[in-house]
Design a protein around this motif. Sequence first.
Motif, PDB file in Angstrom:
ATOM      1  N   LEU A  46       0.840  -1.190   0.000  1.00  0.00           N
ATOM      2  CA  LEU A  46       0.000   0.000   0.000  1.00  0.00           C
ATOM      3  C   LEU A  46       0.879   1.245   0.000  1.00  0.00           C
ATOM      4  O   LEU A  46       1.837   1.343   0.763  1.00  0.00           O
ATOM      5  CB  LEU A  46      -0.910   0.011   1.242  1.00  0.00           C
ATOM      6  CG  LEU A  46      -1.791   1.247   1.440  1.00  0.00           C
ATOM      7  CD1 LEU A  46      -2.798   1.400   0.295  1.00  0.00           C
ATOM      8  CD2 LEU A  46      -2.513   1.162   2.779  1.00  0.00           C
ATOM      9  N   GLU A  47       0.555   2.180  -0.890  1.00  0.00           N
ATOM     10  CA  GLU A  47       1.266   3.457  -0.957  1.00  0.00           C
ATOM     11  C   GLU A  47       0.259   4.598  -0.991  1.00  0.00           C
ATOM     12  O   GLU A  47      -0.822   4.471  -1.566  1.00  0.00           O
ATOM     13  CB  GLU A  47       2.153   3.526  -2.203  1.00  0.00           C
ATOM     14  CG  GLU A  47       3.299   2.547  -2.181  1.00  0.00           C
ATOM     15  CD  GLU A  47       4.220   2.695  -3.377  1.00  0.00           C
ATOM     16  OE1 GLU A  47       3.856   3.396  -4.358  1.00  0.00           O
ATOM     17  OE2 GLU A  47       5.315   2.118  -3.335  1.00  0.00           O
ATOM     18  N   LEU A  48       0.610   5.708  -0.369  1.00  0.00           N
ATOM     19  CA  LEU A  48      -0.192   6.928  -0.378  1.00  0.00           C
ATOM     20  C   LEU A  48       0.559   7.997  -1.146  1.00  0.00           C
ATOM     21  O   LEU A  48       1.791   8.055  -1.084  1.00  0.00           O
ATOM     22  CB  LEU A  48      -0.457   7.422   1.041  1.00  0.00           C
ATOM     23  CG  LEU A  48      -1.115   6.452   2.002  1.00  0.00           C
ATOM     24  CD1 LEU A  48      -1.265   7.090   3.369  1.00  0.00           C
ATOM     25  CD2 LEU A  48      -2.459   5.991   1.479  1.00  0.00           C
ATOM     26  N   TYR A  49      -0.174   8.850  -1.833  1.00  0.00           N
ATOM     27  CA  TYR A  49       0.473   9.938  -2.569  1.00  0.00           C
ATOM     28  C   TYR A  49       0.601  11.149  -1.668  1.00  0.00           C
ATOM     29  O   TYR A  49      -0.392  11.656  -1.136  1.00  0.00           O
ATOM     30  CB  TYR A  49      -0.327  10.301  -3.822  1.00  0.00           C
ATOM     31  CG  TYR A  49       0.445  11.213  -4.729  1.00  0.00           C
ATOM     32  CD1 TYR A  49       1.497  10.732  -5.491  1.00  0.00           C
ATOM     33  CD2 TYR A  49       0.135  12.559  -4.799  1.00  0.00           C
ATOM     34  CE1 TYR A  49       2.220  11.569  -6.311  1.00  0.00           C
ATOM     35  CE2 TYR A  49       0.849  13.412  -5.623  1.00  0.00           C
ATOM     36  CZ  TYR A  49       1.897  12.913  -6.382  1.00  0.00           C
ATOM     37  OH  TYR A  49       2.622  13.750  -7.192  1.00  0.00           O
ATOM     38  N   TRP A  99       5.038   9.093  -4.176  1.00  0.00           N
ATOM     39  CA  TRP A  99       4.371   8.004  -3.473  1.00  0.00           C
ATOM     40  C   TRP A  99       5.178   7.597  -2.258  1.00  0.00           C
ATOM     41  O   TRP A  99       6.405   7.513  -2.326  1.00  0.00           O
ATOM     42  CB  TRP A  99       4.199   6.810  -4.406  1.00  0.00           C
ATOM     43  CG  TRP A  99       3.217   7.088  -5.502  1.00  0.00           C
ATOM     44  CD1 TRP A  99       3.501   7.494  -6.773  1.00  0.00           C
ATOM     45  CD2 TRP A  99       1.802   7.007  -5.420  1.00  0.00           C
ATOM     46  NE1 TRP A  99       2.345   7.664  -7.487  1.00  0.00           N
ATOM     47  CE2 TRP A  99       1.279   7.366  -6.679  1.00  0.00           C
ATOM     48  CE3 TRP A  99       0.924   6.658  -4.414  1.00  0.00           C
ATOM     49  CZ2 TRP A  99      -0.082   7.390  -6.947  1.00  0.00           C
ATOM     50  CZ3 TRP A  99      -0.442   6.671  -4.676  1.00  0.00           C
ATOM     51  CH2 TRP A  99      -0.931   7.036  -5.939  1.00  0.00           C
ATOM     52  N   VAL A 157       3.319   2.661   2.868  1.00  0.00           N
ATOM     53  CA  VAL A 157       2.732   2.533   4.196  1.00  0.00           C
ATOM     54  C   VAL A 157       3.303   1.251   4.788  1.00  0.00           C
ATOM     55  O   VAL A 157       3.055   0.174   4.265  1.00  0.00           O
ATOM     56  CB  VAL A 157       1.190   2.447   4.133  1.00  0.00           C
ATOM     57  CG1 VAL A 157       0.603   2.209   5.511  1.00  0.00           C
ATOM     58  CG2 VAL A 157       0.620   3.703   3.503  1.00  0.00           C
ATOM     59  N   ASN A 164      -9.002   5.279   5.047  1.00  0.00           N
ATOM     60  CA  ASN A 164      -8.708   6.417   4.180  1.00  0.00           C
ATOM     61  C   ASN A 164      -9.860   7.406   4.204  1.00  0.00           C
ATOM     62  O   ASN A 164     -11.024   7.016   4.292  1.00  0.00           O
ATOM     63  CB  ASN A 164      -8.491   5.959   2.738  1.00  0.00           C
ATOM     64  CG  ASN A 164      -7.123   5.366   2.522  1.00  0.00           C
ATOM     65  OD1 ASN A 164      -6.218   5.552   3.320  1.00  0.00           O
ATOM     66  ND2 ASN A 164      -6.971   4.640   1.443  1.00  0.00           N
ATOM     67  N   THR A 203      -7.618  10.634   0.130  1.00  0.00           N
ATOM     68  CA  THR A 203      -6.298  10.027   0.007  1.00  0.00           C
ATOM     69  C   THR A 203      -6.149   9.275  -1.305  1.00  0.00           C
ATOM     70  O   THR A 203      -6.815   8.264  -1.518  1.00  0.00           O
ATOM     71  CB  THR A 203      -6.065   9.044   1.178  1.00  0.00           C
ATOM     72  OG1 THR A 203      -6.346   9.715   2.394  1.00  0.00           O
ATOM     73  CG2 THR A 203      -4.647   8.543   1.199  1.00  0.00           C
ATOM     74  N   HIS A 222      -4.373   6.695  -3.301  1.00  0.00           N
ATOM     75  CA  HIS A 222      -3.549   5.574  -2.879  1.00  0.00           C
ATOM     76  C   HIS A 222      -3.488   4.520  -3.972  1.00  0.00           C
ATOM     77  O   HIS A 222      -4.273   4.552  -4.918  1.00  0.00           O
ATOM     78  CB  HIS A 222      -4.057   4.964  -1.570  1.00  0.00           C
ATOM     79  CG  HIS A 222      -5.420   4.355  -1.669  1.00  0.00           C
ATOM     80  ND1 HIS A 222      -6.574   5.121  -1.638  1.00  0.00           N
ATOM     81  CD2 HIS A 222      -5.824   3.080  -1.807  1.00  0.00           C
ATOM     82  CE1 HIS A 222      -7.615   4.328  -1.741  1.00  0.00           C
ATOM     83  NE2 HIS A 222      -7.194   3.077  -1.855  1.00  0.00           N
ATOM     84  N   ARG A 223      -2.516   3.641  -3.863  1.00  0.00           N
ATOM     85  CA  ARG A 223      -2.357   2.558  -4.823  1.00  0.00           C
ATOM     86  C   ARG A 223      -1.753   1.364  -4.112  1.00  0.00           C
ATOM     87  O   ARG A 223      -1.228   1.480  -3.003  1.00  0.00           O
ATOM     88  CB  ARG A 223      -1.482   2.977  -5.997  1.00  0.00           C
ATOM     89  CG  ARG A 223      -0.024   3.218  -5.615  1.00  0.00           C
ATOM     90  CD  ARG A 223       0.788   3.657  -6.801  1.00  0.00           C
ATOM     91  NE  ARG A 223       2.206   3.816  -6.441  1.00  0.00           N
ATOM     92  CZ  ARG A 223       3.130   4.241  -7.271  1.00  0.00           C
ATOM     93  NH1 ARG A 223       2.798   4.570  -8.510  1.00  0.00           N
ATOM     94  NH2 ARG A 223       4.377   4.348  -6.887  1.00  0.00           N
TER      95      ARG A 223
END
Length: 146
Positions: free
Chosen positions: A24-27, A34, A37, A47, A63, A65-66
């Motif tokens: 999991l990544e947040l921008y 990026w 997490v 989120n 949020t 996210h990807r």
Amino acid sequence: PYPLCALAVSDERPFLVQDEIGGLELYDRHLQNWVAVPPKKDTIVINTGDLLMRWTNDMLVSTLHRVVTPTGENRNKSRYAIPFFVNPNKEWVIDSKDVLPDQSRVYPPITSLDYLVQRLESTYFEQENFNKNELLSADEMKHTDL
């Protein structure tokens, strides 16, 4: 790494159950990149979605996210995604005055259902261009080339 998905969630408070695999990544809007997490087994990440952002006059930001393919020893482990979204009752009026009574509204009040319809229409089709006669039957869809 290549993202498997990247989205700004339009629904209220999506719950993301964490495991030890990660991905999991947040921008980060300030750093313009990026950020991973760190996975923490048996935790839930909540989120902020676009609806909560509207409800709080943009004080809580949705949020982006990807999920990316993990690296190292976790690269070949299976991942499962079971999204769970929570929304207000369809009749509920989303009004920032409920949360911030002393602030001017950034957005006009709207029912939860009207907001959801508005978001879906902006994503999938424009209502004025929607022609029910152009809909395909389920059988026709199976045989349509994409």
